[in-house]
Design a protein around this motif. Structure first.
Motif, PDB file in Angstrom:
ATOM      1  N   ALA A  85       0.845  -1.204   0.000  1.00 49.38           N
ATOM      2  CA  ALA A  85       0.000   0.000   0.000  1.00 49.38           C
ATOM      3  C   ALA A  85       0.879   1.253   0.000  1.00 49.38           C
ATOM      4  CB  ALA A  85      -0.912   0.002   1.223  1.00 49.38           C
ATOM      5  N   ASN A  86       0.385   2.304  -0.617  1.00 51.05           N
ATOM      6  CA  ASN A  86       1.093   3.570  -0.681  1.00 51.05           C
ATOM      7  C   ASN A  86       1.072   4.239   0.700  1.00 51.05           C
ATOM      8  OD1 ASN A  86       1.951   6.201  -1.068  1.00 51.05           O
ATOM      9  ND2 ASN A  86       0.800   6.491  -2.959  1.00 51.05           N
ATOM     10  N   PRO A  87       2.222   4.321   1.397  1.00 49.61           N
ATOM     11  CA  PRO A  87       2.238   4.903   2.749  1.00 49.61           C
ATOM     12  C   PRO A  87       1.957   6.398   2.769  1.00 49.61           C
ATOM     13  CG  PRO A  87       4.470   4.402   2.010  1.00 49.61           C
ATOM     14  CD  PRO A  87       3.540   3.862   0.971  1.00 49.61           C
ATOM     15  N   TRP A  88       2.081   7.076   1.632  1.00 53.70           N
ATOM     16  CA  TRP A  88       1.776   8.515   1.583  1.00 53.70           C
ATOM     17  C   TRP A  88       0.282   8.755   1.723  1.00 53.70           C
ATOM     18  CZ3 TRP A  88       5.618  11.706   2.303  1.00 53.70           C
ATOM     19  CH2 TRP A  88       6.902  11.293   1.985  1.00 53.70           C
ATOM     20  N   GLU A  89      -0.533   7.800   1.293  1.00 51.00           N
ATOM     21  CA  GLU A  89      -1.986   7.959   1.393  1.00 51.00           C
ATOM     22  C   GLU A  89      -2.479   7.871   2.833  1.00 51.00           C
ATOM     23  OE1 GLU A  89      -3.622   5.072  -1.293  1.00 51.00           O
ATOM     24  OE2 GLU A  89      -3.056   6.252  -3.061  1.00 51.00           O
ATOM     25  N   SER A  90      -1.705   7.230   3.703  1.00 49.06           N
ATOM     26  CA  SER A  90      -2.107   7.104   5.113  1.00 49.06           C
ATOM     27  C   SER A  90      -1.194   7.912   6.043  1.00 49.06           C
ATOM     28  CB  SER A  90      -2.121   5.623   5.520  1.00 49.06           C
ATOM     29  OG  SER A  90      -0.863   5.032   5.252  1.00 49.06           O
ATOM     30  N   ASN A  91      -0.448   8.862   5.469  1.00 49.66           N
ATOM     31  CA  ASN A  91       0.402   9.782   6.255  1.00 49.66           C
ATOM     32  C   ASN A  91       1.308   9.056   7.242  1.00 49.66           C
ATOM     33  OD1 ASN A  91      -0.577  12.162   5.022  1.00 49.66           O
ATOM     34  ND2 ASN A  91      -2.405  12.045   6.298  1.00 49.66           N
ATOM     35  N   GLN A  92       2.007   8.037   6.778  1.00 49.56           N
ATOM     36  CA  GLN A  92       2.885   7.279   7.670  1.00 49.56           C
ATOM     37  C   GLN A  92       4.242   7.935   7.872  1.00 49.56           C
ATOM     38  OE1 GLN A  92       2.874   2.996   7.382  1.00 49.56           O
ATOM     39  NE2 GLN A  92       1.018   3.070   6.141  1.00 49.56           N
ATOM     40  N   PHE A  93       4.526   8.990   7.103  1.00 53.80           N
ATOM     41  CA  PHE A  93       5.797   9.688   7.251  1.00 53.80           C
ATOM     42  C   PHE A  93       5.543  11.064   7.853  1.00 53.80           C
ATOM     43  CE2 PHE A  93       6.380   6.976   3.420  1.00 53.80           C
ATOM     44  CZ  PHE A  93       7.176   6.025   4.032  1.00 53.80           C
TER      45      PHE A  93
END
Length: 163
Positions: free
Chosen positions: A78-86
């Motif tokens: 999954a794209n971690p940018w879509e779930s604000n993981q950074f």
């Protein structure tokens, strides 16, 4: 014959700035640089892999007529940018993948390619640290650039070996 969606362990045959050529069951798979990591971590695939490395690759396109097969590494996750993981201050227990003599994101100095999470690789500047590929390190996110999908990381404590 490979089909879109297949996940295989492919051997790296050649590494170029723009991508890697891999082989699985005598079928060549090309993985271009945008398909390697969810994080913009390097400007050359030569910083990511070497000939002979074994990589897990998902097939994303098969052109049977043209004989071309395209793969992705990041696309398995999954794209971690879509779930604000950074976020600035986030700490990751990261696996050290390899040492890079001249890392783009370290102003040409040496660094370490680390896996923050599956499909998301970042460059850790050496900071006078001696780290061994395969070890785990605690790293902290210092800078986040969402527009460019980039992060800058450092060891949690640069004065100690955090691996």
């Amino acid at each position: 014959m490979l089909v879109s969606g297949d996940i295989v362990r492919a051997e790296v045959l050649a590494v170029r700035v723009f991508g890697m050529f891999c082989v699985y069951d005598r079928q060549e798979i090309q993985v271009l640089i945008p398909e390697i990591s969810w994080i913009a971590s390097f400007n050359s695939c030569e910083q990511f892999a070497s000939v002979g490395d074994q990589l897990r690759v998902r097939i994303i396109h098969v052109d049977a007529a043209g004989g071309r097969i395209a793969g992705t590494i990041k696309g398995m996750y999954a794209n971690p940018w879509e779930s604000n993981q950074f976020e600035v201050g986030t700490v990751f227990s990261s696996k050290v993948m390899r040492h890079v003599d001249q890392a783009d994101r370290c102003d040409g100095q040496s660094g370490y390619l680390v896996e923050l999470m599956p499909g998301a690789y970042a460059m850790l500047c050496s900071q006078n640290s001696s780290i061994t590929p395969g070890e785990r390190c605690s790293v902290i996110v210092n800078v986040v650039n969402r527009r460019q999908h980039a992060v800058r990381i450092s060891l949690v404590s640069p004065n100690q070996k955090a691996c």
